[in-house]
Design a protein around this motif. Structure first.
Motif, PDB file in Angstrom:
ATOM      1  N   ALA A 140       0.966  -1.089  -0.128  1.00 61.06           N
ATOM      2  CA  ALA A 140      -0.128   0.068  -0.178  1.00 61.06           C
ATOM      3  C   ALA A 140       0.966   1.197   0.078  1.00 61.06           C
ATOM      4  CB  ALA A 140      -0.926  -0.097   1.206  1.00 61.06           C
ATOM      5  N   GLN A 141       0.820   1.889  -1.109  1.00 62.78           N
ATOM      6  CA  GLN A 141       1.784   3.142  -1.319  1.00 62.78           C
ATOM      7  C   GLN A 141       1.273   4.276  -0.391  1.00 62.78           C
ATOM      8  OE1 GLN A 141       1.868   3.757  -5.590  1.00 62.78           O
ATOM      9  NE2 GLN A 141       3.662   2.140  -5.630  1.00 62.78           N
ATOM     10  N   GLN A 142       1.962   5.155   0.005  1.00 61.89           N
ATOM     11  CA  GLN A 142       1.483   6.495   0.659  1.00 61.89           C
ATOM     12  C   GLN A 142       2.315   7.578  -0.125  1.00 61.89           C
ATOM     13  OE1 GLN A 142       1.346   6.443   5.048  1.00 61.89           O
ATOM     14  NE2 GLN A 142       2.559   8.538   4.953  1.00 61.89           N
ATOM     15  N   ALA A 143       1.385   8.511  -0.355  1.00 58.34           N
ATOM     16  CA  ALA A 143       1.727   9.704  -1.143  1.00 58.34           C
ATOM     17  C   ALA A 143       2.586  10.809  -0.063  1.00 58.34           C
ATOM     18  CB  ALA A 143       0.719  10.359  -1.746  1.00 58.34           C
ATOM     19  N   GLY A 144       2.994  11.689  -0.547  1.00 54.77           N
ATOM     20  CA  GLY A 144       3.678  12.601   0.265  1.00 54.77           C
ATOM     21  C   GLY A 144       2.895  13.566   1.220  1.00 54.77           C
ATOM     22  N   GLY A 145       1.663  13.723   0.784  1.00 55.57           N
ATOM     23  CA  GLY A 145       0.759  14.229   1.669  1.00 55.57           C
ATOM     24  C   GLY A 145      -0.189  13.534   2.651  1.00 55.57           C
ATOM     25  N   GLY A 146       0.271  12.132   2.741  1.00 57.86           N
ATOM     26  CA  GLY A 146      -0.125  11.264   3.511  1.00 57.86           C
ATOM     27  C   GLY A 146      -1.392  10.492   3.140  1.00 57.86           C
ATOM     28  N   ASP A 147      -1.846  10.607   1.927  1.00 57.89           N
ATOM     29  CA  ASP A 147      -2.952   9.862   1.193  1.00 57.89           C
ATOM     30  C   ASP A 147      -2.179   8.442   0.709  1.00 57.89           C
ATOM     31  OD1 ASP A 147      -4.563  12.281   1.290  1.00 57.89           O
ATOM     32  OD2 ASP A 147      -3.883  13.007  -0.632  1.00 57.89           O
ATOM     33  N   HIS A 148      -3.192   7.506   1.037  1.00 61.20           N
ATOM     34  CA  HIS A 148      -2.766   5.995   0.726  1.00 61.20           C
ATOM     35  C   HIS A 148      -3.317   5.652  -0.393  1.00 61.20           C
ATOM     36  CE1 HIS A 148      -0.889   4.991   4.589  1.00 61.20           C
ATOM     37  NE2 HIS A 148      -1.741   5.905   4.948  1.00 61.20           N
ATOM     38  N   PHE A 149      -2.792   5.083  -1.496  1.00 58.60           N
ATOM     39  CA  PHE A 149      -3.123   4.534  -2.469  1.00 58.60           C
ATOM     40  C   PHE A 149      -3.669   3.073  -2.522  1.00 58.60           C
ATOM     41  CE2 PHE A 149      -0.023   7.617  -4.179  1.00 58.60           C
ATOM     42  CZ  PHE A 149      -0.921   8.342  -5.291  1.00 58.60           C
ATOM     43  N   ALA A 150      -4.712   2.447  -3.188  1.00 63.20           N
ATOM     44  CA  ALA A 150      -5.052   1.355  -3.029  1.00 63.20           C
ATOM     45  C   ALA A 150      -3.898   0.215  -3.051  1.00 63.20           C
ATOM     46  CB  ALA A 150      -6.115   1.148  -4.256  1.00 63.20           C
ATOM     47  N   PRO A 151      -4.127  -0.703  -2.224  1.00 68.19           N
ATOM     48  CA  PRO A 151      -3.142  -1.820  -2.271  1.00 68.19           C
ATOM     49  C   PRO A 151      -2.769  -2.553  -3.589  1.00 68.19           C
ATOM     50  CG  PRO A 151      -4.400  -1.905  -0.271  1.00 68.19           C
ATOM     51  CD  PRO A 151      -5.020  -1.111  -1.133  1.00 68.19           C
ATOM     52  N   THR A 152      -1.738  -3.070  -3.937  1.00 69.74           N
ATOM     53  CA  THR A 152      -1.716  -3.704  -5.183  1.00 69.74           C
ATOM     54  C   THR A 152      -0.862  -5.159  -5.020  1.00 69.74           C
ATOM     55  OG1 THR A 152       0.196  -2.317  -6.203  1.00 69.74           O
ATOM     56  CG2 THR A 152      -2.119  -2.022  -6.673  1.00 69.74           C
ATOM     57  N   VAL A 153      -1.039  -6.076  -5.720  1.00 71.60           N
ATOM     58  CA  VAL A 153       0.212  -7.219  -5.489  1.00 71.60           C
ATOM     59  C   VAL A 153       1.188  -7.025  -6.360  1.00 71.60           C
ATOM     60  CG1 VAL A 153       0.642  -9.657  -6.132  1.00 71.60           C
ATOM     61  CG2 VAL A 153      -1.714  -8.759  -5.338  1.00 71.60           C
TER      62      VAL A 153
END
Length: 211
Positions: A140-153
């Protein structure tokens, strides 16, 4: 009134019949031996595990036993003595004791197909994450502003080599590291996710019913 055949003629006829029967029996015996020999020619040596082989370990001839089996068209799917490298092979998935070693479960030690990496995981692990298990690695990636992207395999079907646990010895406890055998082409992506501080999770693949 028919004239009876001479006694000598009847004896010769009986002898000829016995001779023909004897020749037929000999021919049948020879034919059976030839068929048996042809069947035995289908038996080939193959290598089986003398003990349970776990992913990530190097296996040599000392860890294997030779079996003579009839594989037929499946011969190319199993490891045979002539194809065992001198330095051994790396096990990529578990092979049970006594099982013939599939070529799909091993890799040459000089191969660049796989790489081993240790992933730090916090919190509880699934009970199915044990040495030899197959897992998908999610990030699960996290953007610089603290927003999380959807988890991926990011890695599908990695193999668990070992699991390091805390002093309690419980796999379900806090884990310090899980060593995985990962296809080389996915290794860079996994290392990048770890360097970026992405949240990484391991999900077992193919758990048996009832787990």
């Amino acid at each position: 009134m028919p004239v009876p055949a001479p006694r000598g003629a009847r004896s010769r006829s009986a002898f000829d019949a016995r001779l023909l029967i004897g020749i037929a029996l000999i021919a049948a015996s020879v034919g059976g031996a030839m068929l048996l020999g042809a069947a035995s020619d289908d038996v080939r040596p193959a290598l089986a595990a003398s003990r349970t082989l776990t992913p990530g370990e190097t296996v040599t001839a000392a860890d294997l036993v030779e079996r003579h089996v009839r594989l037929g068209d499946a011969e190319s799917r199993y490891l045979v003595p002539a194809e065992l490298p001198e330095g051994g092979v790396i096990v990529t998935r578990a092979v049970d004791a006594g099982e013939l070693v599939p070529v799909s479960a091993i890799a040459d030690r000089r191969s660049t197909r796989y790489g081993a990496v240790v992933i730090g995981v916090t919190g509880r692990l699934s009970g199915g994450i044990l040495p030899g298990a197959t897992v998908d690695v999610w990030a699960a990636q996290q953007a610089g502003g603290g927003d999380h992207f959807a988890p991926t395999v990011i890695v599908a079907a990695a193999t668990v080599v070992s699991v390091e646990v805390d002093s309690s010895g419980m796999v379900s406890g806090r884990t310090t590291g899980v060593e995985l055998l990962v296809p080389r082409e996915r290794l860079a992506l996994l290392l990048e996710a770890m360097a970026d501080g992405d949240a990484i999770s391991l999900v077992p693949v193919g758990l048996p019913l009832g787990r």
